[in-house]
Design a protein around this motif. Structure first.
Motif, mmCIF file in Angstrom:
data_model
loop_
_atom_site.group_PDB
_atom_site.id
_atom_site.type_symbol
_atom_site.label_atom_id
_atom_site.label_comp_id
_atom_site.label_asym_id
_atom_site.label_seq_id
_atom_site.Cartn_x
_atom_site.Cartn_y
_atom_site.Cartn_z
ATOM 1 N N ALA A 47 -21.645 77.569 66.399
ATOM 2 C CA ALA A 47 -20.429 76.882 65.948
ATOM 3 C C ALA A 47 -19.182 77.396 66.672
ATOM 4 O O ALA A 47 -18.081 76.910 66.411
ATOM 5 N N GLY A 48 -19.351 78.380 67.535
ATOM 6 C CA GLY A 48 -18.217 78.855 68.338
ATOM 7 C C GLY A 48 -17.272 79.809 67.619
ATOM 8 O O GLY A 48 -16.112 79.961 68.006
ATOM 9 N N LEU A 49 -17.761 80.471 66.570
ATOM 10 C CA LEU A 49 -16.908 81.430 65.842
ATOM 11 C C LEU A 49 -16.993 82.774 66.581
ATOM 12 O O LEU A 49 -17.594 83.736 66.087
ATOM 13 N N VAL A 50 -16.387 82.846 67.749
ATOM 14 C CA VAL A 50 -16.617 83.975 68.660
ATOM 15 C C VAL A 50 -16.157 85.322 68.110
ATOM 16 O O VAL A 50 -16.650 86.367 68.537
ATOM 17 N N ASN A 51 -15.211 85.305 67.186
ATOM 18 C CA ASN A 51 -14.706 86.584 66.678
ATOM 19 C C ASN A 51 -15.335 87.005 65.362
ATOM 20 O O ASN A 51 -14.859 87.941 64.708
ATOM 21 N N ALA A 75 -10.157 73.104 57.623
ATOM 22 C CA ALA A 75 -9.183 74.171 57.374
ATOM 23 C C ALA A 75 -7.994 74.072 58.332
ATOM 24 O O ALA A 75 -6.946 74.668 58.085
ATOM 25 N N GLY A 76 -8.169 73.328 59.417
ATOM 26 C CA GLY A 76 -7.095 73.229 60.397
ATOM 27 C C GLY A 76 -6.828 74.548 61.107
ATOM 28 O O GLY A 76 -5.692 74.850 61.476
ATOM 29 N N ILE A 77 -7.874 75.356 61.285
ATOM 30 C CA ILE A 77 -7.720 76.628 61.985
ATOM 31 C C ILE A 77 -8.499 76.571 63.304
ATOM 32 O O ILE A 77 -9.163 75.575 63.588
ATOM 33 N N ASN A 78 -8.395 77.627 64.089
ATOM 34 C CA ASN A 78 -9.237 77.732 65.282
ATOM 35 C C ASN A 78 -10.541 78.409 64.900
ATOM 36 O O ASN A 78 -10.551 79.301 64.048
ATOM 37 N N ALA A 79 -11.632 77.994 65.561
ATOM 38 C CA ALA A 79 -12.928 78.612 65.283
ATOM 39 C C ALA A 79 -12.842 80.131 65.459
ATOM 40 O O ALA A 79 -13.505 80.898 64.748
ATOM 41 N N ALA A 80 -11.987 80.573 66.362
ATOM 42 C CA ALA A 80 -11.864 82.005 66.650
ATOM 43 C C ALA A 80 -11.176 82.785 65.530
ATOM 44 O O ALA A 80 -11.187 84.019 65.526
ATOM 45 N N ASP A 81 -10.580 82.066 64.571
ATOM 46 C CA ASP A 81 -9.880 82.762 63.480
ATOM 47 C C ASP A 81 -10.823 83.291 62.405
ATOM 48 O O ASP A 81 -10.440 84.138 61.592
ATOM 49 N N VAL A 82 -12.049 82.761 62.358
ATOM 50 C CA VAL A 82 -12.996 83.221 61.330
ATOM 51 C C VAL A 82 -13.529 84.588 61.757
ATOM 52 O O VAL A 82 -14.029 84.741 62.870
#
Lengths: 43, 108, 514
Positions: C245-249, C208-215
């Motif tokens: 997976a580091g999806l902190v948000n 997706a070319g996003i940051n893991a934190a954007d999910v």
């Protein structure tokens, strides 16, 4: 001679073929008594 | 055939007498239909279930076989199974089923 | 505005040893027929990692080949490998068993998963060389314990063994002495599900070319259940996967529906984004160890490789409309309802014909249908037929009944609107979702306008209802540009209101004056 009339019928349907309840609906119109109806799944 | 289903088939054959029981299958392929028929007539060919080595000889048909279809109300059959006749290889299924019946069925 | 498909990822873990030790066909056989030929023969039919990577359907699954290219390959596929094919693909990768066992170790947070020191030392550099593995995950690798300790846990504590090439290299301990929901077997199943889910989320973020934190939300739609005896299936794989997976948000939850699960989850994700509740929702489905080698008996009997040797997983990112990516159209949903019944024509009617008719369309208005995409190489020898083809025949047969196509044109229609199956028989994994990556690419290229994704589920297997289930939705070309052209902007609305108020005021003034 009728095959189903007056018989106890076991239905083993198939999720990707004809499912159990669809077969059972037919059996009842032929005078058979559905004693067990199940549907198998190979996937 | 599912092991639980084999167990139930065996129980019903004992309870009602094998001559009073008919098994109807709805398998998607001739081979699978034949396997189910063989299981309830000559025993589980995969040696896994309660019907292993049990020759019940039950009368078994596929729901699309003409002699069974003839007994159903035509409208109900059409509503429930009709479309599947265009999908399934009915000739192959019939051939498999009658082969198994002529070899193993005890109540023809 | 409709939400969009921002990206998709597809991964496989090649786990031949788990076929033997954890697939339910094999575990059942060990109970009912332990000395039978099947268990003796099976190991001879397991594929090497190289053969698994070079297998056509697997290369399609990870995006290196297309379903159209697969269609041109002569059936069967297992004896026609692609020489030199890569384990890495456009959408994800095929991970070998050793690396996967180590990745799974990093997914254990309750000290139930152990590997030998030697195994970890030998495998760590391999896993760390995989570009998708983050520093966080590398930092989670544990050094391991002695083989003798593992042997003891397996013998005395009912731990589930972990094997590589037939040798014991680790184990999964039970997480509770009495609770069967936390048994070693269930913990093993759930950790493997989690590890494949994590891997697919890592690829999803990359693609997706996003940051893991954007999910900000994750929906897990696997078929496993995690929980304890007081809340079996309480969850929540979604958040557990997101953590590693580091999806902190992200927060999240699990959605279930047998093989229809992913399609339900996608509709829920699209609705969450369209409503504005969340902006980036990841739908993830992890792999299922229970289904490994499900049709192995037939494969062995037919003297072919036991093809069900991979855990499959996927993840899809559903995001706010970016004006470019293909949209999920929530106005055209197919629903199998309680009243639909299980007659095949009713099922297909409710999932395909009804939603199209409600939208004033016919089957011909959808370019491609993705129903259940099981690989026929696996199912045909097992007597289960070609599942995607059977679905296409049903759609075509119903279309004949509806008068949308001529009976004689059925084969041609199927060729045009159908696809060749390429997905592993992992239950929920083949269910519509494997084609979403290709659908996204094809719509962006202008090759397709509309693609229908269909999920069906065998609810009766849970013994709670005899009902069947299914839902469907349509992915279409992005229409937000058209929408903004047709709609009036906020400023224009303000101007119109001001003008009409002025006119009204003037008319009042005029009346008073008169």
């Amino acid at each position: 001679m009728a095959i189903l009339k007056g018989k106890k019928v076991i239905v083993i349907g198939d999720r990707d073929g004809v499912p159990g309840p669809a077969i059972s609906a037919c059996v009842e119109t032929a005078g058979g008594e559905v004693v067990f109806s199940s549907t198998e799944c190979f996937v | 055939m599912d092991l639980e289903n084999q167990k139930r088939v065996k129980e019903f054959a004992e309870q009602y007498g094998p001559e009073n029981v008919v098994v109807l299958v709805g398998a998607a392929e001739g081979e699978a239909a034949g396997l189910a028929a063989e299981t309830v007539e000559n025993g589980d060919p995969t040696f896994a279930g309660p019907l292993t080595g049990v020759q019940l000889g039950l009368l078994c048909y596929h729901v699309c076989e003409p002699e069974i279809k003839a007994e159903f109300d035509a409208n109900v059959y059409e509503e429930n199974v009709g479309m599947m006749e265009m999908v399934l290889d009915v000739d192959d299924i019939c051939e498999e089923m009658s082969d198994i019946r002529s070899n193993y069925c005890k109540y023809l | 505005m409709n939400s969009v498909i921002k990206s998709a990822s597809y991964v496989l873990a090649h786990v031949p040893q788990m076929v033997i030790h954890n697939g339910t066909t094999q575990t059942t056989e060990r109970v009912v027929n332990p000395d039978g030929d099947y268990l003796k023969e099976l190991p001879k039919h397991l594929r090497s990692f190289k053969d698994c990577v070079e297998y056509w359907p697997n290369q399609v699954y990870i995006g290196n080949k297309t379903p159209e290219e697969l269609e041109a390959v002569e059936f069967p596929y297992y004896d026609k490998n692609i020489d030199g094919a890569s384990r890495y693909g456009k959408y994800g990768e095929i991970m070998p068993e050793d690396e996967f066992l180590l990745l799974a170790q990093t997914c254990d947070v309750f000290e139930v998963y152990y590997l030998t020191r030697d195994f970890v030392a030998a495998t760590r550099p391999k896993l760390e060389a995989d570009p998708i593995i983050t520093d966080d995950i590398k930092g989670r690798i544990q050094e391991g314990i002695e083989l003798s300790e593992i042997e003891k846990l397996v013998k005395e504590e009912a731990a589930e063994g972990l094997y590589l090439d037939g040798k014991l290299v680790g184990c999964v301990k039970r997480a509770h002495d009495i609770d069967v929901n936390l048994s070693a077997e269930v913990m093993h199943e759930n950790i493997m599900n989690k590890a494949t889910g994590v891997l697919s989320l890592l690829y999803l973020v990359r693609n997706a070319g996003i940051n893991a934190a954007d999910v900000d939300y994750v929906i897990d739609c696997s078929e496993e259940a995690c929980g304890d005896m007081n809340q079996r299936g309480g969850g929540n794989f979604a958040k557990a996967d997101a953590e590693i997976a580091g999806l902190v948000n992200a927060t999240g939850s699990d959605a279930r529906g047998f093989c229809a699960g992913p399609t339900h989850a996608m509709i829920e994700a699209a609705a969450l984004v369209k409503s504005g509740a969340f902006r980036n929702v990841a739908v993830v489905g992890g792999g299922c160890t229970a289904k490994l080698g499900m049709n192995g008996k037939n494969h062995v009997e037919k003297d072919m490789p036991a093809l069900e040797d991979c855990l499959g997983a996927f993840a899809i990112l559903v995001s706010e409309n970016d004006g470019v990516s293909p949209e999920i159209n929530l106005d055209i949903l197919g629903r199998h309802t309680v009243g639909t019944g299980s007659a095949p024509q009713n099922v297909i009617g409710s999932l395909v014909a009804d939603p199209l008719e409600r939208a004033g369309l016919t089957v011909n208005d959808v370019d491609k249908y993705s129903p259940e995409m099981q690989n026929p190489d696996i199912t045909k020898p097992a007597g289960a037929g070609d599942v995607p083809q059977a679905n296409y025949k049903m759609i075509a047969a119903l279309s004949v009944k509806k008068g949308w196509i001529e009976k004689k044109d059925m084969p041609e229609w199927i060729k045009k609107h159908g696809l060749t199956g390429f997905a592993p028989t992992q239950g929920h994994v083949p269910s519509g979702v494997p084609f979403i990556g290709f659908a996204r690419d094809g719509i962006l290229e202008g090759k397709y306008k509309r693609v229908m994704i269909i999920g069906k589920g065998s609810l009766f297997l849970g013994r709670m209802t005899n009902l069947f289930d299914g839902v469907s939705y349509i992915i279409q070309t992005n229409t937000s540009a058209e929408e903004s052209q047709n709609s009036v902007s906020r400023d224009e609305v303000k101007k119109l209101i001001a003008a009409s108020l002025k006119e009204f005021a003037n008319s009042l003034l005029g009346t008073e004056e008169a």
